[in-house]
Design a protein around this motif. Sequence first.
Motif, PDB file in Angstrom:
ATOM      1  N   ALA A  15       0.838  -1.200   0.000  1.00  0.00           N
ATOM      2  CA  ALA A  15       0.000   0.000   0.000  1.00  0.00           C
ATOM      3  C   ALA A  15       0.867   1.242   0.000  1.00  0.00           C
ATOM      4  O   ALA A  15       1.940   1.276   0.588  1.00  0.00           O
ATOM      5  N   LYS A  16       0.358   2.278  -0.678  1.00  0.00           N
ATOM      6  CA  LYS A  16       1.083   3.542  -0.676  1.00  0.00           C
ATOM      7  C   LYS A  16       0.724   4.343   0.565  1.00  0.00           C
ATOM      8  O   LYS A  16      -0.228   4.049   1.275  1.00  0.00           O
ATOM      9  N   ASP A  17       1.457   5.385   0.850  1.00  0.00           N
ATOM     10  CA  ASP A  17       1.240   6.215   2.030  1.00  0.00           C
ATOM     11  C   ASP A  17      -0.098   6.935   1.941  1.00  0.00           C
ATOM     12  O   ASP A  17      -0.406   7.575   0.935  1.00  0.00           O
ATOM     13  N   GLU A  18      -0.929   6.843   3.014  1.00  0.00           N
ATOM     14  CA  GLU A  18      -2.218   7.494   3.050  1.00  0.00           C
ATOM     15  C   GLU A  18      -2.284   8.493   4.195  1.00  0.00           C
ATOM     16  O   GLU A  18      -3.351   8.883   4.644  1.00  0.00           O
ATOM     17  N   GLY A  19      -1.151   8.940   4.680  1.00  0.00           N
ATOM     18  CA  GLY A  19      -1.118   9.745   5.885  1.00  0.00           C
ATOM     19  C   GLY A  19      -1.768  11.101   5.759  1.00  0.00           C
ATOM     20  O   GLY A  19      -2.111  11.720   6.761  1.00  0.00           O
ATOM     21  N   SER A  20      -1.955  11.623   4.531  1.00  0.00           N
ATOM     22  CA  SER A  20      -2.512  12.956   4.373  1.00  0.00           C
ATOM     23  C   SER A  20      -4.034  12.972   4.384  1.00  0.00           C
ATOM     24  O   SER A  20      -4.639  14.035   4.342  1.00  0.00           O
ATOM     25  N   ALA A  21      -4.673  11.809   4.396  1.00  0.00           N
ATOM     26  CA  ALA A  21      -6.125  11.751   4.336  1.00  0.00           C
ATOM     27  C   ALA A  21      -6.745  11.904   5.717  1.00  0.00           C
ATOM     28  O   ALA A  21      -6.200  11.450   6.723  1.00  0.00           O
ATOM     29  N   ASN A  22      -7.903  12.549   5.750  1.00  0.00           N
ATOM     30  CA  ASN A  22      -8.675  12.708   6.973  1.00  0.00           C
ATOM     31  C   ASN A  22      -9.701  11.572   7.075  1.00  0.00           C
ATOM     32  O   ASN A  22      -9.936  10.854   6.115  1.00  0.00           O
ATOM     33  N   ALA A  23     -10.325  11.436   8.256  1.00  0.00           N
ATOM     34  CA  ALA A  23     -11.394  10.449   8.479  1.00  0.00           C
ATOM     35  C   ALA A  23     -10.977   9.040   8.066  1.00  0.00           C
ATOM     36  O   ALA A  23     -11.738   8.307   7.432  1.00  0.00           O
ATOM     37  N   GLN A  24      -9.776   8.640   8.449  1.00  0.00           N
ATOM     38  CA  GLN A  24      -9.294   7.303   8.095  1.00  0.00           C
ATOM     39  C   GLN A  24     -10.141   6.196   8.724  1.00  0.00           C
ATOM     40  O   GLN A  24     -10.094   5.051   8.265  1.00  0.00           O
ATOM     41  N   PHE A  25     -10.926   6.505   9.759  1.00  0.00           N
ATOM     42  CA  PHE A  25     -11.775   5.492  10.383  1.00  0.00           C
ATOM     43  C   PHE A  25     -12.780   4.925   9.379  1.00  0.00           C
ATOM     44  O   PHE A  25     -13.283   3.807   9.558  1.00  0.00           O
ATOM     45  N   LEU A  26     -13.083   5.667   8.308  1.00  0.00           N
ATOM     46  CA  LEU A  26     -14.009   5.182   7.291  1.00  0.00           C
ATOM     47  C   LEU A  26     -13.428   4.005   6.510  1.00  0.00           C
ATOM     48  O   LEU A  26     -14.152   3.307   5.800  1.00  0.00           O
ATOM     49  N   SER A  27     -12.125   3.767   6.628  1.00  0.00           N
ATOM     50  CA  SER A  27     -11.465   2.687   5.900  1.00  0.00           C
ATOM     51  C   SER A  27     -11.294   1.424   6.735  1.00  0.00           C
ATOM     52  O   SER A  27     -10.725   0.439   6.255  1.00  0.00           O
ATOM     53  N   ILE A  28     -11.774   1.428   7.972  1.00  0.00           N
ATOM     54  CA  ILE A  28     -11.653   0.251   8.834  1.00  0.00           C
ATOM     55  C   ILE A  28     -12.767  -0.731   8.490  1.00  0.00           C
ATOM     56  O   ILE A  28     -13.954  -0.408   8.621  1.00  0.00           O
ATOM     57  N   GLN A  29     -12.409  -1.929   8.053  1.00  0.00           N
ATOM     58  CA  GLN A  29     -13.389  -2.920   7.614  1.00  0.00           C
ATOM     59  C   GLN A  29     -14.127  -3.529   8.806  1.00  0.00           C
ATOM     60  O   GLN A  29     -13.488  -4.038   9.729  1.00  0.00           O
ATOM     61  N   PRO A  30     -15.470  -3.516   8.793  1.00  0.00           N
ATOM     62  CA  PRO A  30     -16.212  -3.929   9.978  1.00  0.00           C
ATOM     63  C   PRO A  30     -16.800  -5.336   9.944  1.00  0.00           C
ATOM     64  O   PRO A  30     -17.356  -5.779  10.943  1.00  0.00           O
ATOM     65  N   GLU A  31     -16.717  -6.053   8.817  1.00  0.00           N
ATOM     66  CA  GLU A  31     -17.541  -7.248   8.652  1.00  0.00           C
ATOM     67  C   GLU A  31     -16.679  -8.486   8.463  1.00  0.00           C
ATOM     68  O   GLU A  31     -15.719  -8.482   7.703  1.00  0.00           O
ATOM     69  N   ALA A  32     -17.032  -9.581   9.173  1.00  0.00           N
ATOM     70  CA  ALA A  32     -16.148 -10.742   9.292  1.00  0.00           C
ATOM     71  C   ALA A  32     -16.021 -11.547   8.012  1.00  0.00           C
ATOM     72  O   ALA A  32     -14.917 -11.944   7.619  1.00  0.00           O
ATOM     73  N   ARG A  33     -17.150 -11.809   7.323  1.00  0.00           N
ATOM     74  CA  ARG A  33     -17.094 -12.705   6.158  1.00  0.00           C
ATOM     75  C   ARG A  33     -16.166 -12.156   5.079  1.00  0.00           C
ATOM     76  O   ARG A  33     -15.283 -12.852   4.572  1.00  0.00           O
TER      77      ARG A  33
END
Length: 231
Positions: A15-33
Motif C-alpha cells: 500500500a502507498k502512504d495514506e497519511g494525508s487523508a482525513n477520516a481514516q476510520f471510514l477505511s476500517i473494515q467492519p464485517e467478518a465474512r
Amino acid sequence: MLSRSVVAGAGLVQAKDEGSANAQFLSIQPEARTNGMGEVGVSLVDDASSMYWNPAGLADAKLAEISFSHMIYFQSLNHDFAVFCQPMGRLGTLAVSGIALYSGAITKTTEDTAGNFLAEDGTFNTMESAISVGYGVKVTQNCGIGVDFKSIRQRIGDVSASGFASDVGLKYSVSDTIGAGLAVQNIGSAIKGDALPTNVKAGFHVKQFKNTIIGLEANLRSEERRVGKEC
C-alpha cells in the motif's frame, strides 16, 4: 448454516502512504465474512454489509436485516458498526448505518518549550463517527446500482469538525456463476484542509462449485490487488 472462509492471498502489492487523508476510520473494515476473504467484497455483497463495501449490493438484499459489530482496535480505541436494511421489492432497498471509532479517557499533559514533561492536566477523549443513509435498486435483471450519503463528525477534546461524503456503486451478474462490481467510496470535500480517504475499487468473482467462491479485487487508493476464496 456454517461456512469456512479461507484467504488465498491479500495485499499482494504494498500500500502507498495514506497519511494525508482525513477520516481514516471510514477505511476500517467492519464485517467478518468479507474480511475472511481478504476484503474481496465489491462484487459479492448482497446484504446489509453492502453499506460499507458497495451500496449496489443493497439491490440484491432479500430480507430485512440488522447487523452490529464491535472491535477493540488498539491503544484503548473501540470501533462499532451498526446497519439496518429494508428491502421493498421492485422499489429497491433502503438502509441506514452508523460507524464510530472512539477512545476512553486519555491523560492530558503539559510540556515546556523543549518538549519535557511538566505535569498532568486532566483527561480528554476522541470520537469519529459517520451516519449514512443508502439505497440500492435493480435497473435490469442482471444489474444493480446503489448510493449512500454520509454525515461525518470528528472530535478531539473540545475541538470538532464535520463534513459530508457519498459512495456510489454498481454490480453486474454476467451469469449465475460470474459477477462483477465497482464502487467509488468517500466522495466529498476536505475536512479541516485534509482530503477524505476516497477510493475506487473493482472486482469480480467466480462460483466454482456449490459452496466455493473465488474473487479478485483491485483498490486504487491502496494500490493493492486482493484474491480471496470461500468454501
